[in-house]
Design an enzyme around this catalytic site. Structure first.
Site, PDB file in Angstrom:
ATOM      1  N   ASN A 308       1.084  29.507 143.062  1.00  0.00           N
ATOM      2  CA  ASN A 308       0.738  30.161 141.787  1.00  0.00           C
ATOM      3  C   ASN A 308       2.009  30.447 140.971  1.00  0.00           C
ATOM      4  O   ASN A 308       2.219  31.563 140.487  1.00  0.00           O
ATOM      5  CB  ASN A 308      -0.017  31.476 142.029  1.00  0.00           C
ATOM      6  N   HIS A 352      -4.819  31.244 136.490  1.00  0.00           N
ATOM      7  CA  HIS A 352      -5.567  31.405 137.735  1.00  0.00           C
ATOM      8  C   HIS A 352      -7.043  31.490 137.376  1.00  0.00           C
ATOM      9  O   HIS A 352      -7.510  32.502 136.860  1.00  0.00           O
ATOM     10  CB  HIS A 352      -5.107  32.666 138.475  1.00  0.00           C
TER      11      HIS A 352
END
Length: 743
Positions: A308, A352
């Site tokens: 991420n 995300h």
């Protein structure tokens, strides 16, 4: 009260530095409408910058330190200034980027010349700071506190001011002892120390009895080390090149007294300079540059990897930013993640999915890769695509990758034949690899296959609503344009571990959640190690870690997993281990795996490593100048203890600690020995941690340093401590004696 090791020495007449000392009024830029004028001024210590705040805070909240600066960029070279700085000419703008989680400082100066003064001035000061010896840093540090403790600024120190100084530097000295020391230096007998009296007091305060004891053991009655005596010390240290010529070179490098140097002699001061230098540190200086073989297949290396990457905070509501990629590259990261989703206007975005995290354009991230991927390391970067886009936006992704990256992008195999093994980091210098799904050579009816999402999590953890199902349906189609870019890193789901006789498929990369990886380690031990000797495996944190917490990467490295992806934005022991693993080999992001993890027919199993074959003995002697944890509370003094942690195969993992020392962070002494038996030393990381002992609550973190056992030097060594964010805590050190015995 001049400082002998002053950072400003030689720069006080510099026009840029003088302008910084006077201060400048910058516009601080935070958003399209938030442009506030703030005063910034270099402090007299040359180490810190004071800045104005709208609401006054504690003094420590009004400064930042030069040693915490990662980079200074000119013009619109940050995400913030590109988005919000349009009203200000690029020549007037600069960005100060910090280590760790502190946000960038985007500034616009009144004129281009003033902006340049700060860019040039900060560059000169940072270069001077980097060039300072540990002894100069120590002198500078103590004189900075001395200046602060001199409350009436008369360059004389009363006993009350001396007591204030002692509290500032983290020592609670008995009043009678402190006064005796004060009077021994007060030769004028007027209850004030000045000039040479102050310097004598500081010399006594900074005395290192444990170093003197070692020095006198080797120097004999004349209290100087000859070159043969220094060579004897080096031999006892276990130095590889303990020759007379090396001893003579050290004298010429570190001895301060010119007469002693001419006679090839080293005084106590020179000896202390040597032991506080990189040559006297725990980390082998030879391992600080690229020293490993870089011509082996990619699968033979641990590769620094981020999960991420776009997030600057948690994965639920945190902001996404291209700056997070810049920071990851600045920390040596070589594999970054791009979580790609359908965006408006035909432009794919990164965020995300199904959370409140903000969105950034895919093309902006690719531009950040082009501009920053190779500033620290020349070795290849892998873009791990988690693709949730439909065909049109996948084609747009492929187009952006090709046009923005140009020749950097690997679009075909280096040679025409199907590779039997992956190319090496050396062969791929300056190149970018795409990790994504590959269409099979023979297509099914609709010519499409599954997307390259990290699938286990969706299956194991959660059911997604209708919108997510639609995204998944779109993602089951892979565009030929994007497929063509997956050359050496073809994302494949690992269904089982094939037996060895089948042909290796080096270009296939599996992505596993930490849970799946742990299951394979437990159940398939050696088969998993052999699999990782031939092809790449990426491991990522469980999706349940909503606050972007990390897992221990060591367990995955033990099995030879190369791409062990962590949340770089989350400090903690896991990121300390990652920094320690990649501290060596020039911090290039590639570290050669031990031989037992590279051989195709290896019998190594991390769960069954065999009997102990190495004994590590660490004598924790002293610490020096530990930082105060609460700068606002003068009477708050740390009670330090030292813990040594071993991170390796499960049978080697251990932690042992010293007792705590009451009220002394300045020069605590332990003299305690900690010993460890190791079964797989080639995988071991050693983590030195200093904590402030607390009887009623968990201990507070003071500093740490982590490094591979194979890079740990023997003998008397200083360990230079780092903060939670990995910034230097100079001049804070631990002094230890290390012995490694192989059976």
């Amino acid at each position: 009260m001049a400082c002998p090791g002053c950072l400003l020495q030689g720069l006080t007449e510099d026009e840029d530095v003088r302008a910084m000392l006077r201060g400048s009024r910058f516009r601080k830029i935070r958003s399209r409408t938030w442009h506030k004028e703030r005063l910034y001024r270099l402090q007299e210590d040359g180490l810190s910058v004071w800045f104005q705040r709208r609401i006054p805070r504690a003094p420590s909240q009004h400064i930042f330190f030069l040693q915490h600066i990662e980079a200074v960029r000119e013009g619109h070279q940050s995400e913030g200034l590109r988005r919000f700085g349009g009203a200000f000419a690029p020549a007037r703008c600069l960005t100060i980027a910090f280590r760790g989680r502190r946000k960038n400082l985007d500034l616009a100066a009144p004129t281009a010349e003033e902006a340049q003064r700060w860019v040039r001035g900060l560059a000169k000061l940072r270069a001077r700071l980097d060039a300072m010896t540990q002894r100069e840093r120590l002198d500078h540090w103590i004189h900075t506190y001395l200046h602060r403790a001199d409350s009436d600024q008369d360059s004389k120190m009363s006993f009350k001011e001396i007591k204030s100084l002692l509290r500032m530097v983290n020592v609670d000295m008995n009043d009678m002892y402190a006064y005796r020391l004060f009077k021994e230096c007060d030769h004028s007998n007027n209850e004030r120390l000045e000039g040479t009296e102050i310097e004598e007091f500081l010399r006594r305060l900074l005395k290192r009895p444990e170093l003197e004891e070692i020095f006198y053991k080797y120097s004999g009655e004349d209290h100087v080390l000859s070159a043969p005596e220094l060579r004897e010390f080096l031999e006892d240290q276990g130095e590889d090149g303990a020759t007379l010529a090396h001893a003579q070179h050290l004298i010429q490098t570190y001895e301060l007294n010119e007469t002693a140097k001419q006679h090839e002699l080293m005084t106590l001061d020179g000896f202390m300079m040597y032991l506080l230098s990189p040559n006297g540190a725990a980390l082998d200086p030879a391992h600080m540059c690229v020293f490993q073989d870089m011509d082996q297949p990619l699968a033979h290396y641990f590769i620094s990897s981020s999960h991420n990457t776009y997030l600057t905070d948690s994965q639920i509501g945190g902001p996404s930013s291209t700056e997070a990629y810049v920071r990851a590259f600045a920390q040596g990261c070589r594999c970054v993640e791009l979580d790609c989703w359908e965006g408006p206007g035909g432009e794919p975005v990164i965020y995300h999915g199904h959370t409140l995290t903000s969105k950034i354009l895919f093309r902006d991230v690719v531009q950040a890769v082009r501009d920053h991927a190779f500033t620290l390391s020349p070795y290849p970067v892998i873009l791990s695509l988690e693709n949730h886009c439909g065909l049109e936006q996948q084609a747009a992704m492929a187009r952006h990758l090709r046009t923005i990256l140009g020749d950097m992008l690997v679009t075909q195999a280096l040679d025409s034949q199907s590779p039997e093994e992956l190319p090496s980091p050396e062969q791929l210098k300056g190149r970018v690899l795409v990790k994504g799904k590959k269409l099979p050579a023979v297509r099914s009816e609709d010519g499409r296959i599954l997307s390259d999402r990290e699938e286990e999590e969706e299956e194991e953890e959660e059911e997604e609503e209708a919108e997510a199902a639609e995204q998944r349906r779109l993602a089951k189609q892979i565009s030929p344009e994007l497929s063509a870019l997956a050359v050496y890193c073809c994302a494949t789901r690992l269904r089982n571990l094939r037996p060895a006789p089948t042909l290796p498929q080096p270009c296939q990369v599996s992505s596993l959640s930490e849970r799946k990886a742990k299951k394979l380690i437990r159940e398939a031990g050696n088969s998993f190690v052999r699999h990782n000797a031939r092809q790449l495996t990426r491991v990522y944190p469980l999706g349940l870690r909503m606050n972007s917490a990390n897992y221990s990467p060591q367990e995955m490295w033990n099995s030879g997993c190369q791409l062990v992806a962590l949340n770089f934005q989350t400090p903690g022991y896991e990121m300390d281990l990652n920094a320690g693993r990649f501290l060596i080999n020039g911090q290039c992001g590639y570290v050669l795996k031990p031989a037992c993890l590279r051989q195709p027919d290896t019998t190594f199993d991390p769960e069954c490593p065999g009997p102990p074959r190495t004994t590590l003995t660490i004598q924790v002697l002293t610490a020096q100048q530990l930082p105060k944890l609460n700068a606002e509370k003068p009477n708050s003094i740390v009670d330090p203890l030292v813990r040594v942690e071993i991170h390796g195969v499960p049978a080697d993992c251990a932690r042992k600690e010293t007792n705590y020392v009451l009220n002394n962070g300045f020069n605590p002494r332990w003299g305690q020995t900690l010993q460890f038996q190791l079964r797989a030393p080639e995988l071991v990381l050693v983590r030195f941690v200093v904590e402030d002992y607390d009887t009623t609550s968990p201990n507070d973190f003071v500093g740490q340093f982590t490094l591979p056992l194979n890079s740990l030097k023997q003998g008397y060594r200083h360990i230079h401590l780092l903060s939670k964010d990995g910034a230097s805590l100079s001049p804070a050190t631990l002094f230890v004696h290390i012995r490694i015995q192989c059976s």
